[in-house]
Design a protein around this motif. Structure first.
Motif, PDB file in Angstrom:
ATOM      1  N   PRO A 116       0.823  -1.208   0.000  1.00 32.85           N
ATOM      2  CA  PRO A 116       0.000   0.000   0.000  1.00 32.85           C
ATOM      3  C   PRO A 116       0.861   1.263   0.000  1.00 32.85           C
ATOM      4  CG  PRO A 116       0.152  -0.882   2.207  1.00 32.85           C
ATOM      5  CD  PRO A 116       0.891  -1.835   1.320  1.00 32.85           C
ATOM      6  N   GLU A 117       0.248   2.384  -0.300  1.00 31.65           N
ATOM      7  CA  GLU A 117       0.947   3.670  -0.276  1.00 31.65           C
ATOM      8  C   GLU A 117       1.294   4.040   1.164  1.00 31.65           C
ATOM      9  OE1 GLU A 117       0.273   8.345  -1.649  1.00 31.65           O
ATOM     10  OE2 GLU A 117      -1.177   6.769  -2.203  1.00 31.65           O
ATOM     11  N   VAL A 118       2.498   4.554   1.343  1.00 28.64           N
ATOM     12  CA  VAL A 118       2.992   4.900   2.677  1.00 28.64           C
ATOM     13  C   VAL A 118       3.410   6.366   2.700  1.00 28.64           C
ATOM     14  CG1 VAL A 118       4.780   4.436   4.407  1.00 28.64           C
ATOM     15  CG2 VAL A 118       3.792   2.551   3.098  1.00 28.64           C
ATOM     16  N   SER A 119       3.002   7.087   3.770  1.00 31.04           N
ATOM     17  CA  SER A 119       3.412   8.489   3.953  1.00 31.04           C
ATOM     18  C   SER A 119       4.786   8.508   4.607  1.00 31.04           C
ATOM     19  CB  SER A 119       2.392   9.235   4.812  1.00 31.04           C
ATOM     20  OG  SER A 119       1.117   9.212   4.222  1.00 31.04           O
ATOM     21  N   SER A 120       5.802   8.460   3.784  1.00 28.34           N
ATOM     22  CA  SER A 120       7.165   8.288   4.294  1.00 28.34           C
ATOM     23  C   SER A 120       7.645   9.466   5.147  1.00 28.34           C
ATOM     24  CB  SER A 120       8.128   8.072   3.127  1.00 28.34           C
ATOM     25  OG  SER A 120       8.052   9.150   2.208  1.00 28.34           O
ATOM     26  N   GLY A 121       7.179  10.673   4.856  1.00 31.06           N
ATOM     27  CA  GLY A 121       7.607  11.829   5.647  1.00 31.06           C
ATOM     28  C   GLY A 121       7.161  11.722   7.091  1.00 31.06           C
ATOM     29  N   LEU A 122       5.904  11.339   7.300  1.00 33.07           N
ATOM     30  CA  LEU A 122       5.386  11.161   8.664  1.00 33.07           C
ATOM     31  C   LEU A 122       6.101  10.020   9.366  1.00 33.07           C
ATOM     32  CD1 LEU A 122       3.327  11.880  10.842  1.00 33.07           C
ATOM     33  CD2 LEU A 122       1.684  10.362   9.693  1.00 33.07           C
ATOM     34  N   VAL A 123       6.354   8.933   8.642  1.00 26.31           N
ATOM     35  CA  VAL A 123       7.075   7.797   9.215  1.00 26.31           C
ATOM     36  C   VAL A 123       8.453   8.216   9.693  1.00 26.31           C
ATOM     37  CG1 VAL A 123       8.105   5.548   8.721  1.00 26.31           C
ATOM     38  CG2 VAL A 123       5.831   6.100   7.834  1.00 26.31           C
ATOM     39  N   LEU A 124       9.145   9.026   8.903  1.00 21.75           N
ATOM     40  CA  LEU A 124      10.498   9.476   9.244  1.00 21.75           C
ATOM     41  C   LEU A 124      10.504  10.292  10.530  1.00 21.75           C
ATOM     42  CD1 LEU A 124      13.481   9.755   8.548  1.00 21.75           C
ATOM     43  CD2 LEU A 124      12.895  11.721   7.106  1.00 21.75           C
ATOM     44  N   VAL A 125       9.571  11.224  10.668  1.00 22.50           N
ATOM     45  CA  VAL A 125       9.523  12.078  11.864  1.00 22.50           C
ATOM     46  C   VAL A 125       9.290  11.243  13.116  1.00 22.50           C
ATOM     47  CG1 VAL A 125       8.218  13.882  13.055  1.00 22.50           C
ATOM     48  CG2 VAL A 125       8.765  14.126  10.618  1.00 22.50           C
ATOM     49  N   ILE A 126       8.321  10.342  13.062  1.00 19.83           N
ATOM     50  CA  ILE A 126       7.986   9.520  14.228  1.00 19.83           C
ATOM     51  C   ILE A 126       9.124   8.559  14.568  1.00 19.83           C
ATOM     52  CG2 ILE A 126       6.400   7.774  15.108  1.00 19.83           C
ATOM     53  CD1 ILE A 126       4.203   9.106  13.463  1.00 19.83           C
ATOM     54  N   ALA A 127       9.760   7.994  13.548  1.00 19.90           N
ATOM     55  CA  ALA A 127      10.877   7.078  13.790  1.00 19.90           C
ATOM     56  C   ALA A 127      12.045   7.801  14.465  1.00 19.90           C
ATOM     57  CB  ALA A 127      11.327   6.450  12.484  1.00 19.90           C
ATOM     58  N   LEU A 128      12.285   9.053  14.094  1.00 22.00           N
ATOM     59  CA  LEU A 128      13.360   9.829  14.723  1.00 22.00           C
ATOM     60  C   LEU A 128      13.046  10.114  16.190  1.00 22.00           C
ATOM     61  CD1 LEU A 128      14.242  12.355  11.864  1.00 22.00           C
ATOM     62  CD2 LEU A 128      15.684  10.497  12.741  1.00 22.00           C
ATOM     63  N   ILE A 129      11.776  10.364  16.491  1.00 22.70           N
ATOM     64  CA  ILE A 129      11.371  10.562  17.893  1.00 22.70           C
ATOM     65  C   ILE A 129      11.617   9.282  18.687  1.00 22.70           C
ATOM     66  CG2 ILE A 129       9.408  10.958  19.431  1.00 22.70           C
ATOM     67  CD1 ILE A 129       8.222  12.762  17.249  1.00 22.70           C
ATOM     68  N   GLY A 130      11.211   8.146  18.108  1.00 25.98           N
ATOM     69  CA  GLY A 130      11.443   6.862  18.769  1.00 25.98           C
ATOM     70  C   GLY A 130      12.910   6.580  18.990  1.00 25.98           C
ATOM     71  N   LEU A 131      13.727   6.936  18.029  1.00 31.46           N
ATOM     72  CA  LEU A 131      15.173   6.730  18.131  1.00 31.46           C
ATOM     73  C   LEU A 131      15.748   7.496  19.319  1.00 31.46           C
ATOM     74  CD1 LEU A 131      17.623   5.424  16.660  1.00 31.46           C
ATOM     75  CD2 LEU A 131      17.858   7.563  15.406  1.00 31.46           C
ATOM     76  N   ALA A 132      15.330   8.745  19.485  1.00 29.64           N
ATOM     77  CA  ALA A 132      15.836   9.576  20.580  1.00 29.64           C
ATOM     78  C   ALA A 132      15.396   9.029  21.938  1.00 29.64           C
ATOM     79  CB  ALA A 132      15.349  11.018  20.403  1.00 29.64           C
ATOM     80  N   VAL A 133      14.143   8.625  22.039  1.00 29.16           N
ATOM     81  CA  VAL A 133      13.631   8.104  23.307  1.00 29.16           C
ATOM     82  C   VAL A 133      14.304   6.774  23.664  1.00 29.16           C
ATOM     83  CG1 VAL A 133      11.582   7.206  24.474  1.00 29.16           C
ATOM     84  CG2 VAL A 133      11.430   9.299  23.109  1.00 29.16           C
ATOM     85  N   ASN A 134      14.516   5.924  22.678  1.00 32.18           N
ATOM     86  CA  ASN A 134      15.181   4.648  22.941  1.00 32.18           C
ATOM     87  C   ASN A 134      16.610   4.848  23.423  1.00 32.18           C
ATOM     88  OD1 ASN A 134      13.009   2.975  22.225  1.00 32.18           O
ATOM     89  ND2 ASN A 134      13.525   3.095  20.060  1.00 32.18           N
ATOM     90  N   ALA A 135      17.290   5.829  22.862  1.00 32.50           N
ATOM     91  CA  ALA A 135      18.652   6.121  23.304  1.00 32.50           C
ATOM     92  C   ALA A 135      18.659   6.564  24.768  1.00 32.50           C
ATOM     93  CB  ALA A 135      19.268   7.203  22.418  1.00 32.50           C
ATOM     94  N   LEU A 136      17.664   7.374  25.145  1.00 36.78           N
ATOM     95  CA  LEU A 136      17.550   7.805  26.542  1.00 36.78           C
ATOM     96  C   LEU A 136      17.279   6.613  27.458  1.00 36.78           C
ATOM     97  CD1 LEU A 136      17.286   9.980  28.734  1.00 36.78           C
ATOM     98  CD2 LEU A 136      14.891  10.269  28.057  1.00 36.78           C
ATOM     99  N   SER A 137      16.381   5.728  27.044  1.00 37.84           N
ATOM    100  CA  SER A 137      16.041   4.558  27.857  1.00 37.84           C
ATOM    101  C   SER A 137      17.244   3.631  28.038  1.00 37.84           C
ATOM    102  CB  SER A 137      14.890   3.785  27.201  1.00 37.84           C
ATOM    103  OG  SER A 137      13.719   4.573  27.142  1.00 37.84           O
ATOM    104  N   LEU A 138      18.044   3.468  26.991  1.00 37.60           N
ATOM    105  CA  LEU A 138      19.242   2.635  27.100  1.00 37.60           C
ATOM    106  C   LEU A 138      20.186   3.172  28.168  1.00 37.60           C
ATOM    107  CD1 LEU A 138      20.226   1.698  23.432  1.00 37.60           C
ATOM    108  CD2 LEU A 138      19.398   0.179  25.218  1.00 37.60           C
TER     109      LEU A 138
END
Length: 303
Positions: A116-138
């Motif tokens: 299916p069609e994917v909104s890659s821009g929105l995916v990128l923003v949310i994935a970057l937020i997750g990346l930052a939070v995961n680094a903090l949790s580690l």
């Protein structure tokens, strides 16, 4: 019969209770954002990462609940209290991880043929937020993962989440550059593959504890040698070591001594317990002092 320092040692995981609560709070926010964003962007990669985060939250909550019960005092019915609940929680967490991976593989297989069609821009923003939070949790869990099986499980899950976020970021950028929506289910498979090795590792360690395997890194031959170095000790048999819960090894042994040391059994017990605690970090040990020939009346021997 000699006793160690008692059953009052706190579970290793309990020492990191506050940090685990912080990790639960921030990963819960990430989960909500990823679910909403994954649905809005129609991204299986983001949804699979959100489900992975959900297992992290569930696993840590189970560990916290187990830690609470483990702190309850022992009773005549449960002489070791509830320490093993922490291990059971780790096992359930591993099984859930396997289930999540299987679901992602199944859904990705369907989407590979009709992406299916994917909104890659929105995916990128949310994935970057997750990346930052995961680094903090580690960072919050790094120290505790060396002491507790469940904290280690949470640490490994967050590490997997971080790598999963990296995979989603790469997928989002690739989709933007190429317009190939099939990259999204491929990225979800990558996330699922990351889950499997650590799920297996966590399950294997929990099973070892439940089967009362010798604690990792503990050499019974070396322990026997140090115990026999004590003056008057002739033999050590029926030597067993196992893990009650993370950070709490337990040991029992029958020690054959010269008759002269039988009159000084209390002092010998102190010496043996001091050796086990100081050299091998075994706080709870049960030692039976025996005269020569006593083992002939014990029946079957186990070690």
């Amino acid at each position: 019969m000699g006793g160690g320092h008692g059953h009052g040692q706190a579970s290793a995981m309990a020492r990191h209770h506050g940090r685990l609560l912080v990790v639960v709070a921030i990963t819960s926010l990430v989960f909500v954002v990823q679910v909403v964003g994954g649905i809005a962007a129609n991204s299986l990669a983001l949804i699979s990462d959100a489900l992975h985060v959900a297992t992290d939250i569930t696993g840590v909550l189970m560990a916290l609940i187990a830690s609470h019960f483990a702190a309850r005092p022992a009773s005549e019915r449960r002489t070791f209290g509830y320490y093993r609940l922490e291990i059971l929680a780790a096992m359930v967490n591993a099984v859930v991880l396997f289930g999540i991976a299987i679901w992602v593989f199944s859904e990705a297989w369907t989407r590979l043929f009709t992406p299916p069609e994917v909104s890659s821009g929105l995916v990128l923003v949310i994935a970057l937020i997750g990346l930052a939070v995961n680094a903090l949790s580690l960072g919050l869990l790094h120290r505790g993962q060396q002491e507790s099986l469940n904290v280690r499980g949470a640490y490994l899950e967050v590490l997997g989440d971080l790598l999963g976020s990296v995979a989603v970021v790469v997928a989002a950028v690739a989709i933007q550059l190429t317009g190939w929506w099939v990259i999204d289910p491929i990225a979800s498979v990558v996330v699922a593959v990351m889950i499997l090795p650590r799920a297996w590792r966590l399950l294997r360690e929990a099973i070892d504890v439940l089967l009362e395997a010798t604690p990792k890194g503990m050499d019974l031959s070396e322990i026997r040698r140090h115990m026999m170095d004590r003056h008057g000790v002739l033999d050590v048999h029926d030597l067993h070591a196992w893990t009650l819960t993370s950070g709490l090894p337990v040991l029992s042994a029958h020690v054959v001594v010269e008759n002269s040391r039988l009159r000084d059994a209390g002092r010998l017990l102190d010496e043996l317990h001091e050796t086990l605690l100081g050299r091998f970090d075994v706080e709870h040990s049960t030692i039976q002092i025996e005269p020569v020939g006593h083992s002939d009346h014990e029946g079957a021997r186990h070690a």
